[in-house]
Design an enzyme around this catalytic site. Structure first.
Site, PDB file in Angstrom:
ATOM      1  CB  ILE A  43      36.504  -2.288 -51.233  1.00 14.84           C
ATOM      2  CG1 ILE A  43      37.349  -1.335 -50.387  1.00 14.84           C
ATOM      3  CG2 ILE A  43      37.039  -2.339 -52.668  1.00 14.84           C
ATOM      4  CD1 ILE A  43      38.819  -1.726 -50.291  1.00 14.84           C
TER       5      ILE A  43
ATOM      6  CB  ALA B 200      41.422  -9.291 -51.449  1.00 16.24           C
ATOM      7  NE  ARG B 201      33.103 -12.233 -48.832  1.00 13.49           N
ATOM      8  CZ  ARG B 201      32.892 -13.521 -48.551  1.00 13.49           C
ATOM      9  NH1 ARG B 201      33.569 -14.449 -49.201  1.00 13.49           N
ATOM     10  NH2 ARG B 201      32.013 -13.871 -47.634  1.00 13.49           N
TER      11      ARG B 201
ATOM     12  CE1 TYR C 168      41.111 -14.029 -52.267  1.00 10.83           C
ATOM     13  CE2 TYR C 168      42.713 -15.678 -52.933  1.00 10.83           C
ATOM     14  CZ  TYR C 168      42.421 -14.418 -52.464  1.00 10.83           C
ATOM     15  OH  TYR C 168      43.442 -13.537 -52.194  1.00 10.83           O
TER      16      TYR C 168
ATOM     17  CB  CYS D 252      46.958  -4.821 -50.160  1.00  9.83           C
ATOM     18  SG  CYS D 252      48.617  -4.281 -50.593  1.00  9.83           S
TER      19      CYS D 252
ATOM     20  CB  VAL E  14      41.701   2.492 -42.279  1.00 18.64           C
ATOM     21  CG1 VAL E  14      43.207   2.635 -42.306  1.00 18.64           C
ATOM     22  CG2 VAL E  14      41.059   3.853 -42.021  1.00 18.64           C
TER      23      VAL E  14
END
Length: 314
Positions: A47, A68-69, A138, A66, A31
């Site tokens: 991250i 991600a930006r 992305y 899971c 988290v």
């Protein structure tokens, strides 16, 4: 089975944790917000390429990545691609390298169908192979992460599995799908009554079920899997289905798709017209065959659950 789930408070990660817990798996959640740190919860502020995962990877069998930006509605960073790469590419590969050194057996990476592209031609759904790098920043950051993960798997004992979902919906969905629900509830007439495209969607519980299957199934090692509800719909059909589940009148005006694309181009936003009117289909036959897997929740039930959750929250 002990898994580490990044993005565990996100739309997909939360469902993965919930489903794994119901199956009595040992789940360690990552988290970002302040939380009580214990053996099952790890708090990290970010991250990226420098994140230290040493305290999170002990005794983990499988990492489910899971986090991600994701797309920002009003992007303000000068170098958008660099911002995506820092988290989605470099952050992913940093985690995977540390996982390998820590003795983690498998790494399940939640990528994106944007690796394949933005839309498909009629009757030519996306397949697991990507013919060329995507243009979208992305999508490109996810593609580069996939390439790096495959190279790492070839050099180490880490088993890499890649999943590319299309649009994910379900209870608590945000962004454009939430807007769709709001428009329908307000009975706003929409000019989407004559769009005969085909689009693949995936209900969040179907995606979570596939993710957990990929944590265990020996046939998943080294593979790329596409996922959907195995039931493609047009934009018109999707809106009609939502209205039906809400018990609202279908107020779709039959404006030709070519007019909508033209109008979006005139206002300087051609991508909107493409998203609404174009095809984006994925072929999940390889996923079903390789893993002996079927989506456990039908499209109709998924929409029913999504609509009910939305109405209950209002």
């Amino acid at each position: 089975m002990k898994i580490l789930v990044t993005g565990s408070t996100g739309f997909v990660g939360e469902r993965v944790c919930s489903l794994a817990t119901k199956r009595e798996w040992n789940v360690r959640s990552v988290v970002r917000r302040h939380a009580l740190a214990d053996d099952n919860t790890v708090m990290l502020s970010s991250i990226d390429a420098d994140t230290d995962w040493s305290g999170a990877l002990k005794n983990i069998d499988c990492v489910v990545h899971c986090a991600a930006r994701v797309h920002q509605m009003e992007e303000t960073k000068f170098d958008v691609l660099a911002a995506y790469r820092e988290v989605n590419t470099l952050g992913t590969l940093n985690l995977a390298r540390q996982a390998s050194k820590a003795g983690v057996k498998r790494f399940v990476f939640i990528s994106s169908i944007k690796v394949n592209g933005e839309y498909t031609e009629q009757g030519e759904p996306f397949q697991p192979h990507a013919s060329s790098p995507p243009i979208d920043p992305y999508g490109l950051s996810k593609y580069e992460a996939e390439v790096g993960l495959k190279e790492l798997a070839a050099e180490t004992d880490l088993e890499v599995v890649i999943i590319r979902p299309p649009l994910v919906y379900g209870p608590g969905v945000k962004a454009n799908f939430l807007s769709l629900l709001r428009w329908t509830k307000k009975k706003i007439p929409l000019p989407f009554g004559a769009i005969y495209n085909q689009r693949s969607l995936v209900y969040v519980d179907n995606l979570a079920d596939l993710i957990l299957e990929c944590c265990l199934n020996p046939n998943a090692q080294g593979k790329v899997f596409l996922v959907s509800d195995d039931h493609d719909v047009s934009t018109t059909e999707l809106l009609s289905c939502v209205a039906k589940q809400m018990g609202k009148p279908n107020r779709l005006i039959p404006i030709p798709a070519s007019w909508l694309k033209g109008a979006s181009t005139l206002i300087g936003k051609p991508a909107i017209g493409q998203r609404i009117c174009s095809n984006l289909q994925v072929d999940i036959s390889d996923t079903k065959c390789t893993l002996n897997w079927q989506p456990p929740v039908s499209f109709e039930q998924g929409i029913r659950n999504t609509v009910k959750a939305y109405l209950d929250s209002e």
